[in-house]
Scaffold this motif. Structure first.
Motif, short mmCIF file in Angstrom:
data_model
loop_
_atom_site.label_atom_id
_atom_site.label_comp_id
_atom_site.label_asym_id
_atom_site.label_seq_id
_atom_site.Cartn_x
_atom_site.Cartn_y
_atom_site.Cartn_z
N ALA A 187 16.65 -5.34 -67.77
CA ALA A 187 17.40 -4.85 -66.62
C ALA A 187 18.73 -4.22 -67.06
CB ALA A 187 17.65 -5.98 -65.63
N GLY A 188 19.37 -4.84 -68.05
CA GLY A 188 20.62 -4.29 -68.57
C GLY A 188 20.42 -2.94 -69.24
N TRP A 189 19.31 -2.79 -69.94
CA TRP A 189 19.01 -1.51 -70.59
C TRP A 189 18.81 -0.42 -69.54
CZ3 TRP A 189 14.89 1.89 -70.42
CH2 TRP A 189 14.87 2.88 -71.42
N VAL A 190 18.08 -0.74 -68.48
CA VAL A 190 17.87 0.23 -67.40
C VAL A 190 19.20 0.60 -66.76
CG1 VAL A 190 16.80 0.61 -65.14
CG2 VAL A 190 15.52 -0.57 -66.95
N LEU A 191 20.03 -0.40 -66.49
CA LEU A 191 21.32 -0.16 -65.86
C LEU A 191 22.20 0.74 -66.73
CD1 LEU A 191 23.27 -0.75 -63.56
CD2 LEU A 191 23.90 -2.89 -64.68
N SER A 192 22.12 0.58 -68.04
CA SER A 192 22.92 1.39 -68.96
C SER A 192 22.51 2.85 -68.96
CB SER A 192 22.82 0.83 -70.38
OG SER A 192 23.32 -0.48 -70.45
N ALA A 235 25.99 -10.45 -64.91
CA ALA A 235 27.45 -10.43 -64.79
C ALA A 235 28.14 -9.92 -66.04
CB ALA A 235 27.96 -11.83 -64.44
N SER A 236 27.54 -10.13 -67.21
CA SER A 236 28.19 -9.72 -68.46
C SER A 236 28.00 -8.25 -68.77
CB SER A 236 27.65 -10.57 -69.61
OG SER A 236 26.24 -10.40 -69.75
N HIS A 237 27.19 -7.54 -68.00
CA HIS A 237 26.95 -6.12 -68.28
C HIS A 237 28.22 -5.31 -67.99
CE1 HIS A 237 25.21 -2.07 -68.09
NE2 HIS A 237 24.17 -2.57 -68.77
N PRO A 238 28.57 -4.33 -68.82
CA PRO A 238 29.79 -3.54 -68.60
C PRO A 238 29.83 -2.82 -67.25
CG PRO A 238 28.93 -3.16 -70.81
CD PRO A 238 27.90 -3.97 -70.09
N SER A 240 28.61 -4.00 -64.37
CA SER A 240 28.36 -4.92 -63.25
C SER A 240 29.29 -4.64 -62.07
CB SER A 240 28.51 -6.37 -63.72
OG SER A 240 29.83 -6.62 -64.19
N THR A 241 30.55 -4.30 -62.34
CA THR A 241 31.48 -4.01 -61.25
C THR A 241 31.07 -2.78 -60.48
OG1 THR A 241 33.31 -5.02 -62.49
CG2 THR A 241 33.89 -3.55 -60.67
N ASP A 242 30.69 -1.70 -61.20
CA ASP A 242 30.23 -0.47 -60.54
C ASP A 242 28.97 -0.73 -59.73
OD1 ASP A 242 32.32 0.96 -61.64
OD2 ASP A 242 31.19 1.55 -63.41
N LEU A 243 28.10 -1.59 -60.27
CA LEU A 243 26.86 -1.90 -59.56
C LEU A 243 27.17 -2.60 -58.24
CD1 LEU A 243 23.75 -2.01 -59.56
CD2 LEU A 243 23.92 -4.19 -60.79
N ALA A 244 28.08 -3.56 -58.26
CA ALA A 244 28.43 -4.29 -57.04
C ALA A 244 29.04 -3.37 -55.99
CB ALA A 244 29.40 -5.43 -57.36
N GLU A 245 29.85 -2.41 -56.43
CA GLU A 245 30.48 -1.49 -55.49
C GLU A 245 29.49 -0.50 -54.89
OE1 GLU A 245 33.52 -1.35 -54.25
OE2 GLU A 245 34.06 -3.18 -55.32
N SER A 246 28.41 -0.20 -55.61
CA SER A 246 27.49 0.86 -55.18
C SER A 246 26.75 0.52 -53.90
CB SER A 246 26.50 1.16 -56.31
OG SER A 246 25.61 0.06 -56.51
N PHE A 247 26.38 -0.76 -53.70
CA PHE A 247 25.62 -1.09 -52.50
C PHE A 247 26.47 -1.83 -51.46
CE2 PHE A 247 24.80 -4.55 -55.57
CZ PHE A 247 25.19 -5.66 -54.84
N ARG A 248 27.78 -1.83 -51.62
CA ARG A 248 28.63 -2.54 -50.68
C ARG A 248 28.49 -2.03 -49.25
NH1 ARG A 248 32.35 -6.12 -51.76
NH2 ARG A 248 32.41 -5.49 -53.96
N PRO A 249 28.42 -0.70 -49.00
CA PRO A 249 28.26 -0.25 -47.60
C PRO A 249 26.98 -0.79 -46.95
CG PRO A 249 28.96 1.57 -48.99
CD PRO A 249 28.61 0.46 -49.91
N VAL A 250 25.88 -0.82 -47.71
CA VAL A 250 24.64 -1.37 -47.17
C VAL A 250 24.79 -2.86 -46.91
CG1 VAL A 250 22.17 -1.72 -47.64
CG2 VAL A 250 23.29 0.38 -48.41
N GLN A 251 25.43 -3.55 -47.82
CA GLN A 251 25.67 -4.98 -47.68
C GLN A 251 26.48 -5.28 -46.42
OE1 GLN A 251 27.53 -7.04 -51.14
NE2 GLN A 251 29.13 -7.59 -49.69
N GLU A 252 27.55 -4.51 -46.18
CA GLU A 252 28.39 -4.72 -45.02
C GLU A 252 27.60 -4.50 -43.73
OE1 GLU A 252 31.50 -5.80 -44.94
OE2 GLU A 252 31.65 -5.94 -47.11
N LEU A 253 26.75 -3.49 -43.72
CA LEU A 253 25.94 -3.19 -42.53
C LEU A 253 24.96 -4.32 -42.25
CD1 LEU A 253 25.34 -1.08 -40.36
CD2 LEU A 253 23.67 -0.07 -41.92
N PHE A 254 24.30 -4.81 -43.28
CA PHE A 254 23.34 -5.91 -43.12
C PHE A 254 24.04 -7.20 -42.66
CE2 PHE A 254 19.57 -4.47 -45.97
CZ PHE A 254 19.49 -3.30 -45.23
#
Length: 540
Positions: A187-192, A235-238, A240-254
């Motif tokens: 999963a980390g390789w894909v994310l990179s 969490a240790s992936h470089p 991870s912060t960008d990933l969390a921010e990317s779906f925040r609007p969807v998260q807030e709506l749900f």
């Protein structure tokens, strides 16, 4: 037509809450109660979407989770002590009202059932805590990490209770979940290798809901636990912060659907109303218990009170536990309405109280005895910067090399004078190890307001940002600028765009992390405002 009525009610009450300067979730919960009381048909997917919103939030919490932080005494000790106290108090109140006084809440199978209700109500809502911390921008604050870590440990205990009283054991296939540990590398390789932001969003949602939520549900474990675990594995992936921010609007709506679904059980009857209000009256006591325990853990007044206010709400898992109790015949169905009122009311109360907590912080701070400065928790003790000329943020390989070079170059003003260089790192274990080696280092998070409040007066002339993780130095730079530091700033960068932003924001010298970092940073400090090499032009 029903969906339109739901949408209109949510928008109107959410807007009304905003006009009253209340958090929007207050309006969403109120909308749920209004819709439930109106007798409109229940929309089945509201609860499902709400569960997915909770799963995405727990996934984002996992992305920011430090597993070692949960084992620290101030977190694990607070979780255990407060949970025992709150289970005892809540169980006694519930049992007394239902079994002794005879408040008509419906069936309760003795004091054992009262203990189950007390256990279910002992933990705090991680979702509400995160919303409070996000509004204050205190997610990385010391007290914020304690609040979230305590809540996660208590929710885990509630999940264990849920599995126990349900009488259902997880599938033997659950043992295969250990394969998620090596799978995180794939999963980390894909994310990179993801370069488009919309793919970040899709990847985050897919990972949170498929190998996270759905896989755990299949093997008989709570899906929200799976989302949290999968997030922690990444969490240790470089990124991870960008990933969390990317779906925040969807998260807030749900999450809107999540808050609405809490109130849709309808208005409680007289007995359930009395029980719900009695439980709601315990919320201030919950905050006081947390505050007192954390004060005993040697936290400063401000940190203890802010944590106590943030964790006052009941956990939404109490409703799940109560639902299982009803299914198993331990509780009558009216208990769901009583607990829905208590949980929803605690959400509203916590949101309102934490909107402007300053007055309560001052009030309770005066009520608590003072700790001597040298008796405070290490992460809370004041920092004396007398004699310190340079502060190095981050004690990885780059920071250690820089620290050693600076100590060898900068003179000490007298044999017993303090070292002119101070190191700062947020890793407790690392700080203890470095201190044992004689390094002048303190534990602190430079993105935490409390850290800057701890700093005493001094004559620091240079701040060295030596953290190689992408974005870390920029986040520290935000706080340096916010607190008006007028000295020289020297930083490392891994990427050209990061270095360019630092130059544009006036950083004096930026060093490429892949070059001779330790030597270059030390030279940049001793020869300020001059270019170190062709790739590191002077800033301002």
């Amino acid at each position: 037509m029903t969906a339109a009525a739901y949408l209109l009610t949510v928008i109107l009450l959410g807007f009304a809450a905003a006009l009253l300067r209340l958090p929007p979730l207050v309006g969403y919960i109120a909308a749920g109660f209004v819709l439930g009381a109106a007798g409109l048909p229940t929309i089945s997917w509201i609860s499902t979407v709400g569960d997915l919103g909770a799963a995405l939030l727990l996934f984002s919490i996992g992305l920011d989770l430090e597993p070692r932080a949960l084992s620290r005494r101030v977190v694990s000790g607070t979780a255990a002590i407060t949970m025992l106290i709150l289970i005892a108090v809540t169980s006694l109140v519930v049992g007394f009202l239902a079994l002794v006084v005879g408040v008509g809440v419906g069936h309760m199978a003795g004091w054992g059932a009262a203990l189950v209700v007390g256990f279910a109500l002992a933990s705090s809502s991680t979702i509400v805590i995160m919303k409070i911390l996000e509004e204050r921008d205190d997610g990385s604050a010391h007290y914020g990490r304690i609040a979230v870590g305590t809540s996660i440990l208590q929710d885990t205990a509630s999940i264990a209770l849920l599995i126990f009283i349900s009488g259902q054991t997880p599938s033997p296939w659950a043992l295969l979940l250990v394969l998620l540990w090596p799978a995180r590398y794939l999963a980390g390789w894909v994310l990179s290798h993801i370069s488009h932001r919309e793919m970040y969003t899709l990847f985050g949602i897919a990972v949170a809901l498929l190998p996270g939520y759905e896989l755990f549900e299949i093997v008989g474990l709570p899906g929200t636990l799976g989302s949290l675990v999968v997030g922690a594995l990444l969490a240790s992936h470089p990124s991870s912060t960008d990933l969390a921010e990317s779906f925040r609007p969807v998260q807030e709506l749900f999450l809107v659907a999540f808050f609405v679904s809490i109130g849709t059980a309808g208005l409680p009857g007289p007995g359930a109303l009395i029980m719900g209000l009695a439980l709601l009256a315990l919320v201030p006591l919950r905050s006081a218990v947390y505050t007192g325990v954390l004060w005993a853990m040697r936290l400063r007044h401000r940190s203890a009170v802010l944590t106590g206010l943030a964790v006052g709400s009941y956990s939404e898992l109490a409703l799940v536990v109560a639902g299982v109790g009803v299914t198993q015949g331990m509780l009558g169905s009216e208990w769901l309405q009583a607990l829905s009122l208590a949980v929803a009311g605690s959400f509203i109360l916590a949101s309102v109280v934490n909107k402007r907590p300053g007055r309560l912080v001052r009030l309770f701070s005066h009520a608590l005895p003072d700790h001597a400065p040298d008796a405070l928790h290490p992460t809370e003790a004041p920092v004396d910067l007398t004699g310190v000329e340079v502060v190095v943020f981050g004690m990885g390989r780059v920071g250690r090399s820089t620290y050693r070079r600076l100590v060898s170059q900068l003179p000490r003003h007298g044999e017993n004078a303090p070292l002119p260089v101070l190191a700062v790192d947020s890793d407790t274990d690392k700080v203890q190890g470095l201190s044992a080696l004689g390094i002048n280092v303190i534990e602190g998070d430079a993105t935490d307001t409390d850290f800057w409040l701890r700093l005493g007066a001094g004559e620091v002339r240079t701040a060295v940002l030596a953290m190689p993780e992408p974005g870390a130095n920029l986040r520290v730079l935000d706080w340096i600028e916010r607190h008006g530091f007028a000295g020289e700033v020297v930083a490392v960068a891994r990427f050209d765009d990061e270095a360019l932003e630092m130059h544009e924001r006036g950083v004096d010298t930026v060093i490429n992390v892949y070059q001779g970092v330790g030597t270059a940073l030390a030279d940049a400090v001793t020869v300020p405002r001059g270019p170190v090499n062709a790739n590191a032009p002077a800033g301002r």
